[in-house]
Design a protein around this motif. Structure first.
Motif, short mmCIF file in Angstrom:
data_model
loop_
_atom_site.label_atom_id
_atom_site.label_comp_id
_atom_site.label_asym_id
_atom_site.label_seq_id
_atom_site.Cartn_x
_atom_site.Cartn_y
_atom_site.Cartn_z
N GLY A 74 0.79 -1.24 0.00
CA GLY A 74 0.00 0.00 0.00
C GLY A 74 0.82 1.29 0.00
N SER A 75 1.97 1.27 0.63
CA SER A 75 2.82 2.47 0.70
C SER A 75 4.29 2.08 0.72
CB SER A 75 2.59 3.25 2.00
OG SER A 75 1.35 3.89 2.01
N ILE A 76 5.12 3.01 0.29
CA ILE A 76 6.56 2.84 0.48
C ILE A 76 7.11 4.07 1.21
CG2 ILE A 76 7.01 1.40 -1.55
CD1 ILE A 76 8.26 4.31 -2.52
N ALA A 77 8.29 3.90 1.79
CA ALA A 77 9.02 5.05 2.35
C ALA A 77 10.40 5.07 1.71
CB ALA A 77 9.14 4.92 3.86
N LEU A 78 10.74 6.21 1.13
CA LEU A 78 12.08 6.39 0.55
C LEU A 78 12.92 7.08 1.59
CD1 LEU A 78 12.00 7.89 -3.08
CD2 LEU A 78 12.82 5.63 -2.36
N ILE A 99 7.15 6.05 -9.61
CA ILE A 99 6.52 5.12 -8.66
C ILE A 99 5.01 5.34 -8.64
CG2 ILE A 99 6.32 4.55 -6.19
CD1 ILE A 99 9.38 5.25 -5.99
N LYS A 100 4.60 6.60 -8.70
CA LYS A 100 3.15 6.90 -8.72
C LYS A 100 2.50 6.36 -9.99
CE LYS A 100 2.07 9.00 -4.94
NZ LYS A 100 0.95 8.62 -4.05
N GLY A 101 3.29 6.22 -11.05
CA GLY A 101 2.74 5.76 -12.32
C GLY A 101 2.69 4.25 -12.47
N GLY A 110 1.19 4.86 -1.76
CA GLY A 110 1.46 6.04 -0.94
C GLY A 110 2.97 6.21 -0.83
N ILE A 111 3.46 7.44 -0.86
CA ILE A 111 4.91 7.66 -0.76
C ILE A 111 5.25 8.55 0.43
CG2 ILE A 111 6.98 8.58 -1.90
CD1 ILE A 111 5.81 7.93 -4.56
N ALA A 131 4.63 13.11 -3.75
CA ALA A 131 4.87 12.55 -2.41
C ALA A 131 3.70 12.90 -1.49
CB ALA A 131 6.17 13.09 -1.83
N ASP A 132 3.41 12.01 -0.55
CA ASP A 132 2.26 12.20 0.33
C ASP A 132 2.65 12.62 1.75
OD1 ASP A 132 0.15 10.99 -1.50
OD2 ASP A 132 1.64 9.37 -1.40
#
Ligand code: 5AD
Ligand code: SF4
Length: 346
Positions: A74-78, A99-101, A110-111, A131-132
């Motif tokens: 569902g989400s990643i964290a960079l 990534i959003k694409g 979610g980023i 980015a979120d």
């Protein structure tokens, strides 16, 4: 102990009431361990020559993002060391858009970004790129303590710059996350009380806080080692420098639980550093009110070198093994995973 168990129960019940039983995953991609800063506690500080520096190529970042989608995270964290050069800024913006694409999800991943202090323009630029959320720990909300754990006299290590960055992130429209380390040299109980007040006053959306784990190749790690050689000193060292693993775990869980009672709706991470103190540290945090876990999905060759502190767990495991291990443990404490969900509270 007795009182803490009651506190943990109360926090857990509040979490269930306001947020439900779900735990949300943010797949963690450690994009680079190159850092311009020299925080006195951190194993990948610029001044540590013993680190093999790496920057993940685009294809490895995208491979991890694809893994997150397939795994239902569902989400990643960079996350990465702090860099402010324009090449880096552009590259991050491009990766966010890519990534959003990515297809194959009902909604884009979610980023969360965790890339240190940047100008307000850069924060806005990355937000516009898609980015979120942004995670920037205050590390220690007390200015004096902050100055003891960072090099003095440099603008990029100043407390006021960091505070300003948090305000800038808020006005750029991110969901804002911050946090502190628990058990730092010189830290007191009053400092921790004030950290909780700080989160509340800043009205943060997410908090990630965890135990301080000394790293022997850092100035603070060496200081603590010296202190342990000389137990009798009357010099002021704070309340926590000599806690056992068990005591430090308990203190960290207590902070999680108190925060859940203070801010029942926010996202609270069960941080990886807890796992250094106890193999089930993160699951215990879930039982004390946390509701977010950040499983590492960095490609295995790179993540060995992202060594913030000693004994960092799972350095040999690949993303799939990390997931399997975590699911088994979460199951054992009866947690429910929010598959493919963002899990933002607003
Ligand atoms: N122990 C625990 N946490 C640490 N961090 C850096 N060094 C240590 C350490 N020795 C944390 C900081 C930073 C995050 C990326 O890692 O809080 O914000
Ligand atoms: Fe760099 Fe972050 Fe480590 Fe400080 S804590 S040295 S900014 S990676």
């Amino acid at each position: 102990m007795e009182t803490n168990n009651n506190l943990f129960k109360e926090a857990y019940n509040l979490k269930i009431k306001h947020r439900g039983p779900k735990v949300y995953f943010r797949g963690l991609i450690e994009i680079s361990n190159v850092c311009a800063k020299n925080c006195l506690y951190c194993g990948i500080r610029k001044g540590n020559p013993c680190v093999d520096r790496y920057v993940l190529p685009d294809n490895q970042v995208m491979e991890s993002a694809r893994f997150a989608i397939d795994a239902g995270y569902g989400s990643i964290a960079l996350q990465g060391g702090e860099r402010q050069d324009s090449e880096w800024v552009e590259r991050i913006a491009r990766l966010i858009r890519e990534i959003k694409g990515l297809g194959g999800t009902s909604q884009p991943l979610g980023i969360t970004l965790s890339l240190g202090e940047q100008s307000s323009e850069v924060f806005r630029y990355w937000k516009q790129a898609g980015a979120d959320r942004y995670l920037l720990r205050i590390e220690a909300s007390d200015e004096q303590l902050y100055s003891k754990i960072h090099p003095s006299g440099t603008k990029n290590h100043s407390y006021s710059t960091r505070l300003q960055a948090l305000y800038d992130l808020k006005s750029a429209g991110y969901l804002l996350g911050t946090g502190v380390m628990i058990g730092l040299p010189y830290q007191t109980r009053a400092n921790l009380d004030n950290d909780l007040k700080f989160f509340k006053e800043l009205e943060v959306d997410m908090v990630g806080m965890g135990p301080y784990i000394p790293h022997e190749l850092t100035p603070l790690g060496k200081l603590v080692a010296q202190w342990k050689q000389n137990m009798e000193s009357t010099e002021f060292r704070g309340d926590f420098w000599n806690l056992s693993d068990k005591q430090l775990l308990n203190l960290s869980l207590e902070m999680v639980a108190r925060l859940r009672c203070l801010m029942p709706h926010i996202n609270i991470a069960a941080t990886t550093a807890l796992q250094v103190l106890d193999p089930l540290g993160r699951e215990k945090a879930i039982m004390a009110g946390a509701n977010v876990i950040m499983p590492n999905i960095t490609v295995t060759e790179a993540k060995r070198n992202y060594n913030l502190y000693e004994g960092k767990p799972g350095l040999q495991d690949d993303a799939q093994a990390t997931k399997d291990f975590l699911l088994k443990n979460l199951e054992s404490v009866g947690a429910v995973v929010g598959w493919n969900e963002r899990g933002d509270w607003r």
